[in-house]
Design an enzyme around this catalytic site. Structure first.
Site, short mmCIF file in Angstrom:
data_model
loop_
_atom_site.label_atom_id
_atom_site.label_comp_id
_atom_site.label_asym_id
_atom_site.label_seq_id
_atom_site.Cartn_x
_atom_site.Cartn_y
_atom_site.Cartn_z
N THR A 1 -41.32 57.83 112.73
CA THR A 1 -41.82 56.51 112.36
C THR A 1 -42.89 56.73 111.29
OG1 THR A 1 -41.39 55.64 114.56
CG2 THR A 1 -42.91 54.39 113.18
N LYS B 1 -38.14 49.47 111.72
CA LYS B 1 -38.75 50.17 112.85
C LYS B 1 -40.21 49.73 113.06
CE LYS B 1 -39.98 53.39 115.82
NZ LYS B 1 -39.79 53.19 117.26
N LYS C 1 -51.53 53.60 114.84
CA LYS C 1 -50.97 54.09 113.58
C LYS C 1 -49.82 53.21 113.11
CE LYS C 1 -47.77 56.97 113.53
NZ LYS C 1 -46.28 57.00 113.37
#
Length: 298
Positions: A94, A170, A239
């Site tokens: 990711t 995503k 994050k």
């Protein structure tokens, strides 16, 4: 097809064994060599550097963040300098939209192929081969990668030929999961302070209004107050929501909820709870409602 796999963290170590079991020649690399011991015992070959893992037709990276991917691809003994022309880098991490675009350009310039294929699913889903894969890249390259996707996941969703589109999808999905966790956290704090049994409440939610796996999984973790071991940490949640906000700023899309959730994760991190599961937003909501247990206590 000779495959390399770089990154044997909680996800990678659950994914790579499926490739060995499927009989695919596999080279693996991880900074902590001991994490590869079981794979090597089962038939994989340990690669001393990321570049050594990238000398076949395909190399897969499953790493924690942009910095780790950048070092692995662009650094000394990295993937970019070692991957043969015509071979493919599948990034299953990711990462930011910006880094995905940079990777696509760098691989194209080197005569290599690049596919983004991040996944939805926690380590237990990875171990069961039940991941959902979000893939984007050149159509003919995706066709060649399909057998790998089928080995690692239960279904692959395709989002066109621009790899960065898969990364945006995503990130949007992780934002939605985080939003769901925050909503569950606040709801459990509300009914919990009134003395309502959290497991009875969870049963009501998941048997009536909200039967999706995300409610069952994270509602269960919050009801059990089970935030260790983490399947995905609050630090990583922060994050990913931050990367979603970066993409939103580039596209001029306001995301007020994402900004709020970023602050909630930051509060956990500031209290020393960044390494708890990201469902520890439930612990934060309970603390805000008057609970006096330390946030860092898993």
């Amino acid at each position: 097809m000779k495959i390399g796999f770089v990154g044997l963290g909680s996800m990678g170590s659950a994914m790579a064994p499926h490739l060995v079991a499927a009989g695919k020649p596999l080279s693996v690399h991880n900074r902590t060599k001991a994490k590869a011991d079981k794979l090597v015992a089962d038939g994989a070959v340990f690669a001393e550097t990321p570049g050594d893992a990238a000398r076949g037709e395909v190399v897969i990276t499953m790493l924690s963040d942009d910095a780790a991917v950048e070092e692995t691809v662009f650094g000394k003994d990295g993937i970019l300098e070692a991957l043969p022309k015509g071979s493919t880098h599948i990034s299953m991490s990711t990462i930011s939209v910006a880094l995905s675009e940079r990777l696509a350009a760098a691989h194209a310039e080197a005569g290599q192929e690049f596919v983004s294929a991040p996944v939805f699913g926690r380590p237990d889903a990875a171990a069961a081969g039940k991941l959902f894969i979000v893939a984007a890249g050149p159509a003919e390259v995706l066709d060649l990668c399909q057998s790998i996707f089928e080995t690692l996941g239960q279904r692959t969703f395709f989002f066109g030929e621009e790899p960065a589109k898969a990364n945006l999808v995503k990130l949007s999905g992780n934002f939605l999961i985080a939003s769901t966790i925050e909503s569950l956290a606040e709801a459990f704090a509300l009914v919990g302070k009134a003395g309502i049994d959290p497991h009875a409440y969870l049963e009501l939610l998941t048997e009536t209004l909200f039967s999706a796996p995300v409610y069952k999984t994270y509602g269960g973790l919050i009801a059990d107050e089970r935030y260790t071991p983490p399947g995905f940490t609050a630090k990583l949640g922060h994050k990913d929501v931050g990367l979603a906000l970066d993409a939103a700023e580039d596209l001029q899309v306001p995301m007020g909820m994402a900004s709020l959730i970023s602050e909630r994760f930051l509060t956990l991190m500031a209290a020393g709870a960044g390494d708890l599961d990201w469902s520890a937003l439930g612990k934060l909501a309970k603390r805000d409602a008057g609970d006096d247990k330390p946030l860092s206590d898993g």
